[in-house]
Write an enzyme that holds these catalytic residues in place. Sequence first.
Site, PDB file in Angstrom:
ATOM      1  N   CYS A 114      -0.716 -13.192   1.653  1.00 22.00           N
ATOM      2  CA  CYS A 114      -1.207 -14.560   1.638  1.00 22.00           C
ATOM      3  C   CYS A 114      -0.225 -15.436   2.395  1.00 22.00           C
ATOM      4  O   CYS A 114       0.856 -14.999   2.785  1.00 22.00           O
ATOM      5  CB  CYS A 114      -1.344 -15.069   0.203  1.00 22.00           C
ATOM      6  SG  CYS A 114      -2.360 -14.025  -0.865  1.00 22.00           S
ATOM      7  N   ARG A 157      -2.717 -14.930   7.876  1.00 20.66           N
ATOM      8  CA  ARG A 157      -2.157 -14.137   6.784  1.00 20.66           C
ATOM      9  C   ARG A 157      -3.178 -13.918   5.666  1.00 20.66           C
ATOM     10  O   ARG A 157      -2.918 -13.148   4.734  1.00 20.66           O
ATOM     11  CB  ARG A 157      -0.919 -14.829   6.218  1.00 20.66           C
ATOM     12  CG  ARG A 157       0.186 -15.053   7.231  1.00 20.66           C
ATOM     13  CD  ARG A 157       1.364 -15.782   6.612  1.00 20.66           C
ATOM     14  NE  ARG A 157       2.026 -14.971   5.621  1.00 20.66           N
ATOM     15  CZ  ARG A 157       3.023 -14.120   5.867  1.00 20.66           C
ATOM     16  NH1 ARG A 157       3.453 -13.959   7.110  1.00 20.66           N
ATOM     17  NH2 ARG A 157       3.579 -13.431   4.904  1.00 20.66           N
ATOM     18  N   TRP A 176      -5.466 -13.791   0.780  1.00 21.76           N
ATOM     19  CA  TRP A 176      -6.072 -12.502   1.113  1.00 21.76           C
ATOM     20  C   TRP A 176      -6.197 -11.752  -0.204  1.00 21.76           C
ATOM     21  O   TRP A 176      -5.191 -11.367  -0.811  1.00 21.76           O
ATOM     22  CB  TRP A 176      -5.194 -11.743   2.111  1.00 21.76           C
ATOM     23  CG  TRP A 176      -5.779 -10.446   2.583  1.00 21.76           C
ATOM     24  CD1 TRP A 176      -7.040 -10.224   3.032  1.00 21.76           C
ATOM     25  CD2 TRP A 176      -5.103  -9.186   2.661  1.00 21.76           C
ATOM     26  NE1 TRP A 176      -7.197  -8.900   3.391  1.00 21.76           N
ATOM     27  CE2 TRP A 176      -6.022  -8.242   3.177  1.00 21.76           C
ATOM     28  CE3 TRP A 176      -3.808  -8.749   2.361  1.00 21.76           C
ATOM     29  CZ2 TRP A 176      -5.699  -6.909   3.381  1.00 21.76           C
ATOM     30  CZ3 TRP A 176      -3.476  -7.424   2.575  1.00 21.76           C
ATOM     31  CH2 TRP A 176      -4.421  -6.519   3.084  1.00 21.76           C
ATOM     32  N   ASN A 207       2.652 -15.273  -2.842  1.00 22.99           N
ATOM     33  CA  ASN A 207       2.365 -14.230  -1.857  1.00 22.99           C
ATOM     34  C   ASN A 207       3.037 -12.952  -2.347  1.00 22.99           C
ATOM     35  O   ASN A 207       4.251 -12.920  -2.539  1.00 22.99           O
ATOM     36  CB  ASN A 207       2.916 -14.617  -0.475  1.00 22.99           C
ATOM     37  CG  ASN A 207       2.802 -13.483   0.527  1.00 22.99           C
ATOM     38  OD1 ASN A 207       1.905 -12.655   0.446  1.00 22.99           O
ATOM     39  ND2 ASN A 207       3.728 -13.433   1.468  1.00 22.99           N
ATOM     40  N   GLY A 208       2.250 -11.910  -2.563  1.00 29.40           N
ATOM     41  CA  GLY A 208       2.799 -10.648  -3.056  1.00 29.40           C
ATOM     42  C   GLY A 208       1.939 -10.087  -4.172  1.00 29.40           C
ATOM     43  O   GLY A 208       0.784 -10.489  -4.354  1.00 29.40           O
ATOM     44  N   GLU A 246      -5.058   4.240  18.976  1.00 26.89           N
ATOM     45  CA  GLU A 246      -4.921   2.782  18.991  1.00 26.89           C
ATOM     46  C   GLU A 246      -6.173   2.108  19.528  1.00 26.89           C
ATOM     47  O   GLU A 246      -6.612   1.074  19.007  1.00 26.89           O
ATOM     48  CB  GLU A 246      -3.694   2.391  19.814  1.00 26.89           C
ATOM     49  CG  GLU A 246      -3.461   0.891  19.948  1.00 26.89           C
ATOM     50  CD  GLU A 246      -3.188   0.185  18.632  1.00 26.89           C
ATOM     51  OE1 GLU A 246      -3.241  -1.062  18.612  1.00 26.89           O
ATOM     52  OE2 GLU A 246      -2.926   0.880  17.618  1.00 26.89           O
ATOM     53  N   LYS A 257      -8.434  -0.545  17.392  1.00 32.00           N
ATOM     54  CA  LYS A 257      -8.780  -1.905  17.807  1.00 32.00           C
ATOM     55  C   LYS A 257     -10.283  -2.162  17.671  1.00 32.00           C
ATOM     56  O   LYS A 257     -10.702  -3.224  17.224  1.00 32.00           O
ATOM     57  CB  LYS A 257      -8.355  -2.137  19.267  1.00 32.00           C
ATOM     58  CG  LYS A 257      -6.870  -2.335  19.438  1.00 32.00           C
ATOM     59  CD  LYS A 257      -6.406  -3.610  18.770  1.00 32.00           C
ATOM     60  CE  LYS A 257      -4.970  -3.530  18.314  1.00 32.00           C
ATOM     61  NZ  LYS A 257      -4.716  -2.730  17.136  1.00 32.00           N
ATOM     62  N   GLU A 315     -11.139  -2.417  13.959  1.00 32.19           N
ATOM     63  CA  GLU A 315     -10.527  -3.598  13.344  1.00 32.19           C
ATOM     64  C   GLU A 315     -11.338  -4.859  13.590  1.00 32.19           C
ATOM     65  O   GLU A 315     -11.610  -5.619  12.652  1.00 32.19           O
ATOM     66  CB  GLU A 315      -9.118  -3.822  13.919  1.00 32.19           C
ATOM     67  CG  GLU A 315      -8.006  -3.100  13.215  1.00 32.19           C
ATOM     68  CD  GLU A 315      -6.653  -3.470  13.804  1.00 32.19           C
ATOM     69  OE1 GLU A 315      -5.739  -3.764  13.029  1.00 32.19           O
ATOM     70  OE2 GLU A 315      -6.507  -3.460  15.038  1.00 32.19           O
ATOM     71  N   HIS A 345     -12.830  22.126  17.416  1.00 37.32           N
ATOM     72  CA  HIS A 345     -12.643  22.452  16.004  1.00 37.32           C
ATOM     73  C   HIS A 345     -13.382  21.461  15.111  1.00 37.32           C
ATOM     74  O   HIS A 345     -12.867  21.071  14.048  1.00 37.32           O
ATOM     75  CB  HIS A 345     -11.150  22.490  15.672  1.00 37.32           C
ATOM     76  CG  HIS A 345     -10.390  23.502  16.474  1.00 37.32           C
ATOM     77  ND1 HIS A 345     -10.406  24.846  16.194  1.00 37.32           N
ATOM     78  CD2 HIS A 345      -9.624  23.359  17.583  1.00 37.32           C
ATOM     79  CE1 HIS A 345      -9.665  25.491  17.079  1.00 37.32           C
ATOM     80  NE2 HIS A 345      -9.175  24.609  17.934  1.00 37.32           N
ATOM     81  N   LYS A 355      -2.776 -10.185   8.788  1.00 40.66           N
ATOM     82  CA  LYS A 355      -1.834  -9.820   9.839  1.00 40.66           C
ATOM     83  C   LYS A 355      -0.713  -8.911   9.350  1.00 40.66           C
ATOM     84  O   LYS A 355      -0.426  -7.889   9.946  1.00 40.66           O
ATOM     85  CB  LYS A 355      -1.243 -11.097  10.445  1.00 40.66           C
ATOM     86  CG  LYS A 355      -0.258 -10.865  11.577  1.00 40.66           C
ATOM     87  CD  LYS A 355      -0.944 -10.248  12.781  1.00 40.66           C
ATOM     88  CE  LYS A 355       0.000 -10.051  13.934  1.00 40.66           C
ATOM     89  NZ  LYS A 355      -0.618  -9.277  15.015  1.00 40.66           N
TER      90      LYS A 355
END
Length: 691
Positions: free
Chosen positions: A2, A33, A106, A133-134, A562, A566, A569, A585, A686
């Site tokens: 957050c 955040r 968040w 935050n946490g 990556e 993206k 995401e 495979h 983030k």
Amino acid sequence: MCGIFAYLNYNVNKERRYILQVLFNGLRRLEYRGYDSAGVSIDSSSSDNSSSSSSQNYIFSPPPLVFRREGNIESLVKSVYQEVSETDLNLEESFSIHAGIAHTRWATHGEPAPRNSHPQSSGDGNEFLVVHNGVITNYEVLKETLVRHGFTFESETDTEVIPKLAKFVFDKANEEDDQTVTFSQVVLEVMRHLEGAYALIFKSRHYPNELIACKRGSPLLLGVKELMEGGSNGSAFHDEKFLSKNDFPKELFLSSDANALVEHTKKVLVIEDGEVVHLKDGGVSILKFDNDKGKHGRSLSRPASVQRALSVLEMEVEQINKGNYEHYMQKEIHEQPESLKTTMRGRLIRGGSCKAKTVLLGGLKDHLKTIRRSRRIVFIGCGTSYNAALAARPILEELSGVPVTMEIASDLLDRQGPIYREDTAVFVSQSGETADTLLALEYALENGALCVGITNTVGSAIARHTHCGIHINAGCEIGVASTKAYTSQIVVMAMLALAIGGDTISNQARREAVIDGLFDLPNNVREVLKLDQEMKDLAKLLVAEQSLLVFGRGYNYATALEGALKVKEVALMHSEGILAGEMKHGPLALVDENLPIVVIATRDACFSKQQSVIQQLHARKGRLIVMCSKGDANAVCLGGSCRIIEVPQVEDCLQPVVNIIPLQLLAYHLTVLRGFNVDQPRNLAKSVTTQ
């Protein structure tokens, strides 16, 4: 995670409207955040209307106002002004001293809803309010205890136990002791009962115009803006003046990160774990939390103050604005030529005709011999940072001759995998605050490994707690999906490989070729950014698809991972990065004429193998999009049956930096075309500061 923010004006008149605007703007700067709900708290009236209790020597001010709303910051702003218009609250009322707090969330405990938004309250009257935050890991035990003492809970959050515990501590202290209990004593006692990671800001009607901030694990900064008469910035500022109480007009800010501070001041204090920062009467006192002190006594402890120095932010407001771009992600993709230059500035030395080309990494110079003697090098990270390390692993193995292993931070902790004293553990994190990576760092330190940090954030937890490290200097990155930090991480780890292998004569030609490639890299990235329109056209063809496969191998296995990350995401499309050597495979069963498949086949040692992969996919009527080096279209595309993306050819270990750019652009344009929020993708934030 957050974002938390607070604003306190002292001896400078500010209208309620201005105070709200400062709080809202602070949240806007922190919105990356977390953005599923938000809230603020301000005073209902000036502290001049506060009254003193007849039985106790403390001030009892009117209940503060609390506004909370599900949705993004703009939803909160709209609801606050709508609520104000329906009441007689005067936005023009002026306050010479006022403390306000704010939060953007968040969700981790409880769905996005006003009852679960912050500030969380101690109950009726809002005697204590907290933004957090946490994650509090022992909140269930604390909640059960408080329920037995008559407290009623309204939210599903872990945070609500904190203000209720503060009220419990405050009430109990006043029952047992004739002396007045201070705000800092209440907070210190609350901290004694909390387990987990947190950054907290407390506001209380028992202590009007005061704020207390404390932290353990989660980031928190204090910003100080001293004002001269007329409201201008003072030309001189001294730490001793800042620490002491005085009547100089000033504005004080608390924030989860520097983004929300830089537009107000560059004078900051990075709050350390275990510190309690008390803003009162124009002064700032900093106390050090000691879990053992006062644990067995009846009265609350009174710890001594500690001295800290201010630092100066090395960033500009322009860095956190979008400029001429529509989105932060778009801006950050196009900033990569410059961010890569900044990453390498002062670190690459291209000597004259008689001098060798070398790399200078000041943060590692005292530890290079130890790293070279390591039993192995262990890269530890999460998400994009893990992918960047994976891209750099081959060149590090080649130049150093040291075995290199990869660990996802959470998996290392789950397995309690072996870490030895002879190991060098390299922790990669854009924010430097990633919770799993921090816990893995603690684990490695306990096992005696040499710990190296690679972060984009000066003063972050990983930067402070590792033995040595490298800042990637990519500049502020606000878009949730990392772009320029990823490419700068790869470059930094390539330079790390060069530094470790610096005394190896047999690798000299290879090293010099890589250094030349690094010097040319920004121009090659600038060249590949010209594919922007081509990637937009490709996105239009893929916008309705449900899945995308990306095949890569060698250096570009990381690029496949990556690129797929993206797309999933931000475009919210299922995508999977696959090691091309594993195609037969299992993944080959997915191939048909409808499924779009990206194959990365630029020139390197794996090129002929990727040609074989393309042939096999073509034989099964795969819908192919092939990324190749310029001039190789005919070598990879059989009879014009594929769509080609041509990129500049660079040194093989640097090719992942060039190759990821078209996939970043593709993910961006897919997201815009699908109508999703590029900078704030669903369910993500983030910097992941919770497990």
